[in-house]
Design a protein around this motif. Sequence first.
Motif, PDB file in Angstrom:
ATOM      1  N   SER A 134       0.813  -1.222   0.000  1.00 51.43           N
ATOM      2  CA  SER A 134       0.000   0.000   0.000  1.00 51.43           C
ATOM      3  C   SER A 134       0.845   1.271   0.000  1.00 51.43           C
ATOM      4  CB  SER A 134      -0.941   0.002   1.202  1.00 51.43           C
ATOM      5  OG  SER A 134      -0.193  -0.051   2.386  1.00 51.43           O
ATOM      6  N   GLY A 148      -0.748   1.111  -4.803  1.00 54.58           N
ATOM      7  CA  GLY A 148      -0.608  -0.168  -4.115  1.00 54.58           C
ATOM      8  C   GLY A 148      -1.665  -1.113  -4.631  1.00 54.58           C
ATOM      9  N   GLN A 202     -10.072   9.176   0.740  1.00 56.83           N
ATOM     10  CA  GLN A 202     -10.569   7.973   0.071  1.00 56.83           C
ATOM     11  C   GLN A 202     -11.211   8.289  -1.280  1.00 56.83           C
ATOM     12  OE1 GLN A 202     -13.581   5.649   1.935  1.00 56.83           O
ATOM     13  NE2 GLN A 202     -12.588   3.752   1.398  1.00 56.83           N
ATOM     14  N   GLY A 203     -10.906   7.447  -2.263  1.00 53.50           N
ATOM     15  CA  GLY A 203     -11.468   7.626  -3.591  1.00 53.50           C
ATOM     16  C   GLY A 203     -10.813   8.747  -4.375  1.00 53.50           C
ATOM     17  N   HIS A 204      -9.802   9.376  -3.802  1.00 56.03           N
ATOM     18  CA  HIS A 204      -9.140  10.514  -4.442  1.00 56.03           C
ATOM     19  C   HIS A 204      -7.652  10.239  -4.663  1.00 56.03           C
ATOM     20  CE1 HIS A 204     -12.734  12.389  -2.794  1.00 56.03           C
ATOM     21  NE2 HIS A 204     -12.536  13.418  -3.592  1.00 56.03           N
ATOM     22  N   ILE A 229      -1.730   7.086   1.881  1.00 52.99           N
ATOM     23  CA  ILE A 229      -2.593   5.909   2.066  1.00 52.99           C
ATOM     24  C   ILE A 229      -3.187   5.878   3.484  1.00 52.99           C
ATOM     25  CG2 ILE A 229      -0.648   4.373   2.687  1.00 52.99           C
ATOM     26  CD1 ILE A 229      -3.820   3.266   0.812  1.00 52.99           C
ATOM     27  N   GLY A 232      -6.271   7.297   3.507  1.00 56.36           N
ATOM     28  CA  GLY A 232      -7.211   6.559   2.669  1.00 56.36           C
ATOM     29  C   GLY A 232      -7.026   6.748   1.183  1.00 56.36           C
ATOM     30  N   ARG A 234      -5.285   6.264  -2.386  1.00 64.28           N
ATOM     31  CA  ARG A 234      -4.459   5.248  -3.010  1.00 64.28           C
ATOM     32  C   ARG A 234      -3.297   5.869  -3.780  1.00 64.28           C
ATOM     33  NH1 ARG A 234      -7.630   0.150  -5.671  1.00 64.28           N
ATOM     34  NH2 ARG A 234      -5.901  -1.288  -5.530  1.00 64.28           N
TER      35      ARG A 234
ATOM     36  N   GLY B  89      -5.731   0.314   5.561  1.00 60.95           N
ATOM     37  CA  GLY B  89      -4.347  -0.066   5.854  1.00 60.95           C
ATOM     38  C   GLY B  89      -3.701  -0.864   4.747  1.00 60.95           C
ATOM     39  N   SER B  91      -2.262  -3.416   1.909  1.00 61.77           N
ATOM     40  CA  SER B  91      -2.912  -3.941   0.702  1.00 61.77           C
ATOM     41  C   SER B  91      -3.055  -5.463   0.710  1.00 61.77           C
ATOM     42  CB  SER B  91      -2.081  -3.537  -0.521  1.00 61.77           C
ATOM     43  OG  SER B  91      -0.781  -4.094  -0.432  1.00 61.77           O
ATOM     44  N   ASP B 114     -10.329   1.402  -0.260  1.00 63.65           N
ATOM     45  CA  ASP B 114     -10.210   1.200  -1.712  1.00 63.65           C
ATOM     46  C   ASP B 114      -9.518  -0.101  -2.134  1.00 63.65           C
ATOM     47  OD1 ASP B 114     -11.461   3.574  -2.154  1.00 63.65           O
ATOM     48  OD2 ASP B 114      -9.668   4.709  -2.662  1.00 63.65           O
ATOM     49  N   ILE B 115      -8.304  -0.314  -1.626  1.00 66.16           N
ATOM     50  CA  ILE B 115      -7.539  -1.480  -2.085  1.00 66.16           C
ATOM     51  C   ILE B 115      -8.243  -2.764  -1.654  1.00 66.16           C
ATOM     52  CG2 ILE B 115      -5.291  -2.655  -2.080  1.00 66.16           C
ATOM     53  CD1 ILE B 115      -3.958  -0.002  -1.439  1.00 66.16           C
TER      54      ILE B 115
END
Lengths: 477, 219
Positions: A134, A148, A202-204, A229, A232, A234, B89, B91, B114-115
């Motif tokens: 990640s 990740g 998240q989602g961004h 990460i 949240g 990615r 956290g 992946s 997401d992951i």
Amino acid sequence: MKQTLYDKLWDHHLVKQWKDGTALIYIDRHLLHEVTSPQAFAGLREENRLPRRPQANVATVDHAIPTTRSERSAGIVGIGDDDARLQVQTLDEYCHYFDIRQYGIQHAWQGIVHVIGPELGLTLPGMTVVCGDSHTTTHGAFSSLAHGIGTSEVEHVLATQCLVRKKMKNMQVVITGQLPKHVSAKDVVLALISQIGNAGGQGHAIEFAGNVVSELSIEGRMTLCNMAIEAGARVGLVAVDDRTVDYFHNRPFAPSGEYWHRAERYWRSLTSDTDAYFDKVYSMDVSEMEPQVSWGTSPDMVVPISGKIPDPQAQSDAGVRSAMEQALTYMDLVPGTSISDIALDRIFIGSCTNARIEDLRAAAAILKGKRIAKSLKQALVVPGSQQVKRQAEKEALDQIFIAAGMEWREPGCSMCLAMNADKLENGERCASTSNRNFEGRQGYGGRTHLVSPAMAAAAAVAGHFVDCRFIAPEVAH
Amino acid sequence: MEKFVCHCGIVAPVDQVDVNTDVIIPKQFLKSIYRTGYGENLFDSLRYLDEGVLGQGAKNRAINKEFPLNFPRYADASILLTQRNFGCGSSREHAVWALRDYGFRALIAPRFADIFASNCVKNGVLAVELPETTVKKLFEALYRQPNYQLTIDLQTCRITSDDGINIVFTMDPSIRERLLHGWDDIAVTLQEADAIHQFELQQQKKYPWLWSPLKGQSR
């Protein structure tokens, strides 16, 4: 149409996009390590598939390997833990079988995957980078679109050189002001996560901007993106500037000659257009920022060093309140306690967040001529790569750590995730420069406080948390 | 990949926010080189009172009787109801392998990380996101009735129960298709081999440095 940096990187790697937005994104560099790849390689072999482009893949070992000189000097056979040895051996066999470049346990370029990628120029601006980890967000620091991924996606990338993705939204985090001395990128990102929450991004895809980001070194930007990460997101990104271009000069796998000039021209286009649209913008001023310390079991549970353990009763959201209560029980802390009253058992300086040369220099600057507190059971310094280790030894930083009573180890992830022998015992408390303070992360029952390298060094000297600025050399003398 | 069309099963609660993948499957179990065998160690530090070791099995371990998955009434649960940001956290896909191995086919929460959500799709595990208020109602219903069951139909995107629950959920259409058919993602992408090849040819012209061979000794 005005584009963000993320929009550009996305467009430049779009192989195909379907009507509903699902897309195939081309992957330029795939980094592999021993823990999340064996099952992917096994899947390929079972299906009689081959890597589409073996040269786009590079492997190293970092997660589960030991960090003691004695175990490392014997190579794979020297790994005492049978399971870890099997993982490393399995990666080695598959790399051989599929003709994939590997910087193995005894290679002069071995190191934490997110440290060696940039330092070797294996990951470059404008590339798409993936890894079964990640913290791949790290590589966004120099405008590579880095995600990740899980093991099935590792297999998918090996077989197809593509990833199936939908485009994320754009978020901009603008960091302005004058960062006080000895307050670092780590403090900034911990403070940010405490403000926007562990799902705030998240989602961004988060792009970090503002004068503070421009003034940060590439290493500092990597620390920032590394922890995107933990908010949240990615993907974390920083636009290309002179520092980015300078950083890649003479890296072993960076382009040279005519290709360098072409690459540099392209890299310099990797910035968000003025007035590009961001779905979300968050601004913070860091001029008054203090060094930060995490107190709980989520990376958004963070307070400044002068702060106190917060009271869950002051929280209106029931979910947050119960998570805080659970965290306090696990951490054995009570509301109102001053952070500086928290005594420590171990210190860990290392991880993909903070094990680059700049991090070791920051810690050494605090520790020079000092001894770590007698109350500590252990203080570990684990460089991020063999190259970082050699550079630190050239600068005699290792001598400062050793003279202070710390252990100078071989590169690896070590106590960040405790997959090897470097771990906390049940109930022990650690000041750690890593990225996650989850329950059990550094060892079963272990209690983690996330801090910067300077803060970990200061805590090592004091045996409890202390503002690193109080024992920084220019203050002490 | 295993299909997901419609599933009816007992619902178990993990009533916490931010359950991270380190909690779902602790690091010591990541040393396995296989995709299966993780079920016994799902939520290891919550389910047991002692520290788990890879390969030791569940026998002779101290059970945490206060953790819902250890309640006899949830023994056959195959749907997990939980709170927001589940799977945050690391992946590690091992987290999804552990949930699937334990017997979970579907997960319901206000939001998944997401992951983790991507990893679910790859393993035929349905992760349904519902509004916080709806999740709260489901928790209340679950706590009221033993052996509380839900039927999750991905064809109609509907969750129903004997006590009159009837919830429509949204699902990304392409993810829905993949799950309904149990497609092998790699095979699907390989059908686009021509497009990938064309992209590569263009990239070699435009950004040739990305195609310079990696030289020097490795291994």
